[in-house]
Design a protein around this motif. Structure first.
Motif, PDB file in Angstrom:
ATOM      1  N   GLY A 122      22.706  52.310  28.187  1.00 16.99           N
ATOM      2  CA  GLY A 122      21.317  52.279  27.794  1.00 16.99           C
ATOM      3  C   GLY A 122      20.889  53.629  27.226  1.00 16.99           C
ATOM      4  O   GLY A 122      21.682  54.577  27.173  1.00 16.99           O
ATOM      5  N   GLN A 123      19.631  53.725  26.850  1.00 18.96           N
ATOM      6  CA  GLN A 123      19.123  54.946  26.214  1.00 18.96           C
ATOM      7  C   GLN A 123      18.690  55.992  27.235  1.00 18.96           C
ATOM      8  O   GLN A 123      18.457  57.142  26.884  1.00 18.96           O
ATOM      9  N   GLY A 124      18.558  55.594  28.484  1.00 19.88           N
ATOM     10  CA  GLY A 124      18.181  56.524  29.542  1.00 19.88           C
ATOM     11  C   GLY A 124      16.694  56.517  29.823  1.00 19.88           C
ATOM     12  O   GLY A 124      15.868  56.213  28.960  1.00 19.88           O
ATOM     13  N   THR A 125      16.352  56.871  31.072  1.00 16.88           N
ATOM     14  CA  THR A 125      14.961  57.000  31.475  1.00 16.88           C
ATOM     15  C   THR A 125      14.835  58.265  32.327  1.00 16.88           C
ATOM     16  O   THR A 125      15.660  58.517  33.204  1.00 16.88           O
ATOM     17  N   GLN A 126      13.795  59.048  32.056  1.00 20.83           N
ATOM     18  CA  GLN A 126      13.633  60.343  32.716  1.00 20.83           C
ATOM     19  C   GLN A 126      13.018  60.168  34.098  1.00 20.83           C
ATOM     20  O   GLN A 126      11.990  59.487  34.246  1.00 20.83           O
ATOM     21  N   GLN A 158      26.608  40.796  21.725  1.00 19.48           N
ATOM     22  CA  GLN A 158      26.169  42.177  21.680  1.00 19.48           C
ATOM     23  C   GLN A 158      25.404  42.506  22.960  1.00 19.48           C
ATOM     24  O   GLN A 158      24.405  41.877  23.279  1.00 19.48           O
ATOM     25  N   VAL A 159      25.919  43.475  23.689  1.00 18.71           N
ATOM     26  CA  VAL A 159      25.273  43.877  24.935  1.00 18.71           C
ATOM     27  C   VAL A 159      24.271  44.982  24.641  1.00 18.71           C
ATOM     28  O   VAL A 159      24.616  46.008  24.053  1.00 18.71           O
ATOM     29  N   GLN A 160      23.047  44.766  25.053  1.00 17.05           N
ATOM     30  CA  GLN A 160      22.020  45.797  24.937  1.00 17.05           C
ATOM     31  C   GLN A 160      21.430  46.061  26.314  1.00 17.05           C
ATOM     32  O   GLN A 160      21.064  45.120  27.016  1.00 17.05           O
ATOM     33  N   LEU A 161      21.360  47.326  26.673  1.00 22.16           N
ATOM     34  CA  LEU A 161      20.839  47.725  27.970  1.00 22.16           C
ATOM     35  C   LEU A 161      19.573  48.541  27.757  1.00 22.16           C
ATOM     36  O   LEU A 161      19.563  49.480  26.955  1.00 22.16           O
ATOM     37  N   VAL A 162      18.529  48.194  28.484  1.00 18.45           N
ATOM     38  CA  VAL A 162      17.254  48.891  28.355  1.00 18.45           C
ATOM     39  C   VAL A 162      16.759  49.268  29.745  1.00 18.45           C
ATOM     40  O   VAL A 162      16.473  48.390  30.569  1.00 18.45           O
ATOM     41  N   GLU A 163      16.656  50.579  29.982  1.00 15.71           N
ATOM     42  CA  GLU A 163      16.170  51.070  31.269  1.00 15.71           C
ATOM     43  C   GLU A 163      14.661  51.222  31.244  1.00 15.71           C
ATOM     44  O   GLU A 163      14.053  51.458  30.195  1.00 15.71           O
ATOM     45  N   SER A 164      14.064  51.134  32.420  1.00 19.80           N
ATOM     46  CA  SER A 164      12.634  51.374  32.584  1.00 19.80           C
ATOM     47  C   SER A 164      12.368  51.836  34.000  1.00 19.80           C
ATOM     48  O   SER A 164      13.235  51.701  34.880  1.00 19.80           O
ATOM     49  N   GLY A 165      11.170  52.378  34.216  1.00 20.62           N
ATOM     50  CA  GLY A 165      10.756  52.725  35.567  1.00 20.62           C
ATOM     51  C   GLY A 165      10.779  54.203  35.902  1.00 20.62           C
ATOM     52  O   GLY A 165      10.397  54.581  37.010  1.00 20.62           O
ATOM     53  N   GLY A 166      11.226  55.035  34.999  1.00 24.35           N
ATOM     54  CA  GLY A 166      11.240  56.470  35.281  1.00 24.35           C
ATOM     55  C   GLY A 166       9.833  57.042  35.317  1.00 24.35           C
ATOM     56  O   GLY A 166       8.857  56.375  34.998  1.00 24.35           O
ATOM     57  N   GLY A 167       9.734  58.303  35.728  1.00 25.46           N
ATOM     58  CA  GLY A 167       8.438  58.956  35.776  1.00 25.46           C
ATOM     59  C   GLY A 167       8.486  60.249  36.545  1.00 25.46           C
ATOM     60  O   GLY A 167       9.566  60.751  36.879  1.00 25.46           O
ATOM     61  N   LEU A 168       7.295  60.788  36.800  1.00 25.19           N
ATOM     62  CA  LEU A 168       7.138  62.042  37.548  1.00 25.19           C
ATOM     63  C   LEU A 168       6.567  61.724  38.919  1.00 25.19           C
ATOM     64  O   LEU A 168       5.504  61.088  39.021  1.00 25.19           O
ATOM     65  N   VAL A 169       7.273  62.153  39.966  1.00 20.46           N
ATOM     66  CA  VAL A 169       6.814  61.925  41.328  1.00 20.46           C
ATOM     67  C   VAL A 169       7.010  63.196  42.145  1.00 20.46           C
ATOM     68  O   VAL A 169       7.770  64.084  41.749  1.00 20.46           O
ATOM     69  N   GLN A 170       6.356  63.235  43.290  1.00 23.16           N
ATOM     70  CA  GLN A 170       6.548  64.356  44.206  1.00 23.16           C
ATOM     71  C   GLN A 170       7.746  64.087  45.121  1.00 23.16           C
ATOM     72  O   GLN A 170       8.124  62.926  45.359  1.00 23.16           O
ATOM     73  N   ALA A 171       8.311  65.143  45.624  1.00 18.59           N
ATOM     74  CA  ALA A 171       9.417  65.014  46.570  1.00 18.59           C
ATOM     75  C   ALA A 171       9.000  64.160  47.755  1.00 18.59           C
ATOM     76  O   ALA A 171       7.866  64.265  48.239  1.00 18.59           O
ATOM     77  N   ARG A 201      11.443  53.011  41.358  1.00 22.92           N
ATOM     78  CA  ARG A 201      12.373  51.900  41.172  1.00 22.92           C
ATOM     79  C   ARG A 201      12.702  51.808  39.690  1.00 22.92           C
ATOM     80  O   ARG A 201      11.806  51.606  38.864  1.00 22.92           O
ATOM     81  N   LEU A 202      13.969  51.958  39.372  1.00 25.23           N
ATOM     82  CA  LEU A 202      14.437  51.827  37.999  1.00 25.23           C
ATOM     83  C   LEU A 202      14.992  50.427  37.779  1.00 25.23           C
ATOM     84  O   LEU A 202      15.565  49.836  38.690  1.00 25.23           O
ATOM     85  N   SER A 203      14.834  49.946  36.562  1.00 24.46           N
ATOM     86  CA  SER A 203      15.406  48.656  36.193  1.00 24.46           C
ATOM     87  C   SER A 203      16.196  48.785  34.906  1.00 24.46           C
ATOM     88  O   SER A 203      15.850  49.593  34.045  1.00 24.46           O
ATOM     89  N   CYS A 204      17.244  47.997  34.800  1.00 27.22           N
ATOM     90  CA  CYS A 204      18.067  47.948  33.581  1.00 27.22           C
ATOM     91  C   CYS A 204      18.197  46.492  33.183  1.00 27.22           C
ATOM     92  O   CYS A 204      18.774  45.695  33.925  1.00 27.22           O
ATOM     93  N   ALA A 205      17.655  46.166  32.029  1.00 30.23           N
ATOM     94  CA  ALA A 205      17.735  44.804  31.513  1.00 30.23           C
ATOM     95  C   ALA A 205      18.962  44.670  30.621  1.00 30.23           C
ATOM     96  O   ALA A 205      19.182  45.503  29.727  1.00 30.23           O
ATOM     97  N   ASN A 206      19.755  43.654  30.878  1.00 28.14           N
ATOM     98  CA  ASN A 206      20.974  43.393  30.131  1.00 28.14           C
ATOM     99  C   ASN A 206      20.774  42.142  29.297  1.00 28.14           C
ATOM    100  O   ASN A 206      20.520  41.073  29.837  1.00 28.14           O
ATOM    101  N   SER A 207      20.897  42.262  27.988  1.00 29.86           N
ATOM    102  CA  SER A 207      20.544  41.161  27.095  1.00 29.86           C
ATOM    103  C   SER A 207      21.591  40.056  27.045  1.00 29.86           C
ATOM    104  O   SER A 207      21.303  38.963  26.581  1.00 29.86           O
ATOM    105  N   VAL A 208      22.798  40.342  27.501  1.00 30.97           N
ATOM    106  CA  VAL A 208      23.879  39.397  27.289  1.00 30.97           C
ATOM    107  C   VAL A 208      23.710  38.151  28.154  1.00 30.97           C
ATOM    108  O   VAL A 208      23.256  38.217  29.293  1.00 30.97           O
ATOM    109  N   ARG A 209      24.085  36.989  27.606  1.00 28.64           N
ATOM    110  CA  ARG A 209      23.931  35.720  28.318  1.00 28.64           C
ATOM    111  C   ARG A 209      24.837  35.642  29.547  1.00 28.64           C
ATOM    112  O   ARG A 209      24.461  35.108  30.570  1.00 28.64           O
ATOM    113  N   THR A 210      26.031  36.239  29.427  1.00 28.14           N
ATOM    114  CA  THR A 210      26.996  36.207  30.528  1.00 28.14           C
ATOM    115  C   THR A 210      26.833  37.416  31.434  1.00 28.14           C
ATOM    116  O   THR A 210      27.800  38.126  31.738  1.00 28.14           O
ATOM    117  N   PHE A 211      25.615  37.654  31.857  1.00 28.96           N
ATOM    118  CA  PHE A 211      25.256  38.828  32.654  1.00 28.96           C
ATOM    119  C   PHE A 211      26.129  38.991  33.879  1.00 28.96           C
ATOM    120  O   PHE A 211      26.534  40.100  34.244  1.00 28.96           O
TER     121      PHE A 211
END
Length: 125
Positions: free
Chosen positions: A116-120, A1-14, A19-29
């Motif tokens: 993944g579920q997405g990150t804003q 079962q592949v599960q993807l989890v994003e992180s690192g989003g946020g509010l910044v100025q122009a 830096r966004l990251s996506c963690a992939n749970s599968v052993r055969t990444f």
């Protein structure tokens, strides 16, 4: 079962970076090719960047070329998206995805089996 989890989003100025990251749970990444897409309000989900299973080749949408860099960390099972010189038009929910090889049209969102579920990411002017 592949599960993807994003992180690192946020509010910044122009002009700033995120830096966004996506963690992939599968052993055969290393067998999964992985892109980043994004979707702004009222718009279609669009391709941003792609990295092959081995990490040896990358592709970018013209709108982000030269500003964004995609990479993968085999040991941590993550795919990262370094976003520099951000612009207000980069504001969107960013999604990572995965599929089991490098073939096919990499910018076609329907080619990917897992999401993944997405990150804003919000960039203010």
């Amino acid at each position: 079962q592949v599960q993807l989890v994003e992180s690192g989003g946020g509010l910044v100025q122009a002009g700033c970076s995120l830096r966004l990251s996506c963690a992939n749970s599968v052993r055969t990444f290393s067998r999964y090719a992985m892109p980043w897409f994004r979707q702004a309000p009222g718009k279609e989900r669009e391709f941003v960047a792609f990295i092959t299973c081995s990490g040896g080749t990358t592709y970018y949408a013209d709108s982000v070329k030269g500003r964004f860099t995609i990479s993968r960390d085999i040991a941590r099972h993550t795919v990262n998206l370094q976003m520099n010189r951000l612009k207000p038009e980069d504001t969107a929910v960013y999604y990572c995805a995965a599929k089991k090889d490098d073939s096919g049209v990499i910018s076609d969102r329907y080619a990917y089996d897992y999401w993944g579920q997405g990150t804003q990411v919000t960039v203010s002017s």
